[in-house]
Design an enzyme around this catalytic site. Structure first.
Site, PDB file in Angstrom:
ATOM      1  N   LYS A   1      -3.296  -9.170   2.678  1.00 40.22           N
ATOM      2  CA  LYS A   1      -4.370  -8.459   2.258  1.00 40.22           C
ATOM      3  C   LYS A   1      -5.695  -8.953   1.922  1.00 40.22           C
ATOM      4  CE  LYS A   1      -2.805  -4.926  -0.604  1.00 40.22           C
ATOM      5  NZ  LYS A   1      -1.967  -4.803  -1.013  1.00 40.22           N
TER       6      LYS A   1
ATOM      7  N   GLN B   1      -3.603  -5.685  -8.491  1.00 36.91           N
ATOM      8  CA  GLN B   1      -2.244  -5.451  -7.607  1.00 36.91           C
ATOM      9  C   GLN B   1      -0.904  -5.909  -8.393  1.00 36.91           C
ATOM     10  OE1 GLN B   1      -1.709  -6.191  -4.593  1.00 36.91           O
ATOM     11  NE2 GLN B   1       0.056  -5.109  -4.323  1.00 36.91           N
TER      12      GLN B   1
ATOM     13  N   ASP C   1      -9.663  -0.904  -4.031  1.00 32.14           N
ATOM     14  CA  ASP C   1      -8.038  -0.334  -4.168  1.00 32.14           C
ATOM     15  C   ASP C   1      -8.043   1.146  -4.516  1.00 32.14           C
ATOM     16  OD1 ASP C   1      -5.656  -0.910  -2.775  1.00 32.14           O
ATOM     17  OD2 ASP C   1      -5.016  -1.357  -5.318  1.00 32.14           O
TER      18      ASP C   1
END
Ligand code: NAP
Length: 284
Positions: free
Chosen positions: A53, A97, A120
């Site tokens: 990412k 994450q 996200d």
């Protein structure tokens, strides 16, 4: 005739090129979009996802950073980090994450994250906005899938869609987004009875399960559109395997995403798009 490919990799390249242009415009105003990740230090898969990412973010002209939570990290340190990133005007997007080390309360970290930086789209605030049809950042993976469906002009209004999987980051928000696209949505999970028969009724199938090649050709209505969000490590295979038996389903479906090269790259592109949008909103 084999199914046509919903090429997420090609679409992600196009989107990333567009993002690079938007980043260029922001840079002229003195703003460089910056993505920061919080990631478990001892989780090789998470570290690899974050590395990828960040690499794609930097290729789009963005800046990135990451902070690793270890076995010694305390909850107070984790929350202090989230508050520090919330307060830093140079940081536009924060990715927490999943999964963080087990001793840490990930939900508390998500609740502490400001929704304007939740690129996200997985904090309770962002998910609440999705439920309420309010503006806000949408979860990157289901958002990427909606971008694929829209790009290939797959009709969703009035269509029966089944989402197999009900996780907070994928299945549930996917179902809500398909509902917003006027599909009639069924959500299936591990306790669902007669899943193959239920699946055969659907015009659109989204597999978000985490079981390699679970969805077989005889689960699919001829001509259905099949999206495979799964990423499964299988011994003896050279690359990750989806939740769909690609070879078999390809003979029945009209459109199908490959693994790799389907949903994965669009997840990253959507995360970056959210981060660039966060930076654009910060400039207003
Ligand atoms: P998860 O949290 O483990 O959720 C899996 C879901 O599948 C659960 O709702 C579970 O039901 C359901 N399920 C499990 N076995 C089933 C079965 N035999 N029949 C029907 N439903 C079943 O996983 P996730 O995080 O949503 O991820 C799902 C897959 O997507 C994984 O392969 C993951 O690697 C992949 N993924 C890909 C991306 C990407 O960028 N491409 C991003 C995220 C995830 P219960 O709720 O009843 O347990």
């Amino acid at each position: 005739m084999p199914a046509q490919i919903l090429d997420g990799l090609a679409l992600s390249k196009q989107l990333r090129a567009e993002l690079k242009e938007r980043v260029g415009v922001l840079k002229e105003k003195g703003i460089t979009p910056r993505l920061e990740a919080i990631v478990a230090a001892q989780d090789p898969a998470s570290l690899a996802y974050v590395r990828m990412k960040r690499k794609w973010a930097e290729a789009a002209g963005m800046e990135s950073g990451s902070w690793e939570a270890t076995a010694e990290t305390t909850q107070e340190e984790l929350l202090a980090k989230v508050h520090e990133l919330n307060a830093n005007p140079l940081v536009h997007g924060v990715l927490i994450q999943h999964p963080l080390p087990k001793h840490l309360d990930e939900n508390a970290a998500l609740m502490a994250l400001g929704s304007e930086k939740d690129v996200d789209g997985i904090t309770p605030q962002s998910l609440g906005r999705l439920v309420g049809d309010l503006p806000g950042f949408r979860c990157a993976t289901p958002l990427g899938i909606t971008k694929i469906l829209k790009h290939y002009q797959i009709p969703t209004a009035g269509k029966h869609a089944i989402v197999i999987g009900r996780s907070v980051i994928l299945g549930k928000p996917m179902a809500l987004m398909l509902l917003q696209m006027n599909a009639t949505v069924t959500i299936a999970h591990s306790k669902t009875e007669n899943l193959p028969a239920l699946c055969r009724q659907a015009d659109i199938v989204v597999a978000a399960v985490g079981r390699a090649e679970l969805v077989k050709a005889d689960w699919i209505k001829p001509g259905a559109v099949v999206v495979d969000a799964g990423y499964n490590k299988v011994e003896g295979r050279t690359h990750d395997v989806g939740d769909v038996d690609f070879e078999g389903v390809s003979e029945v479906a009209s459109w199908l995403t490959p693994v790799p090269g389907g949903v994965g790259p669009m997840t990253v592109a959507s995360l970056l798009a959210n981060c660039v949008e966060a930076a654009e909103l910060s400039a207003i």
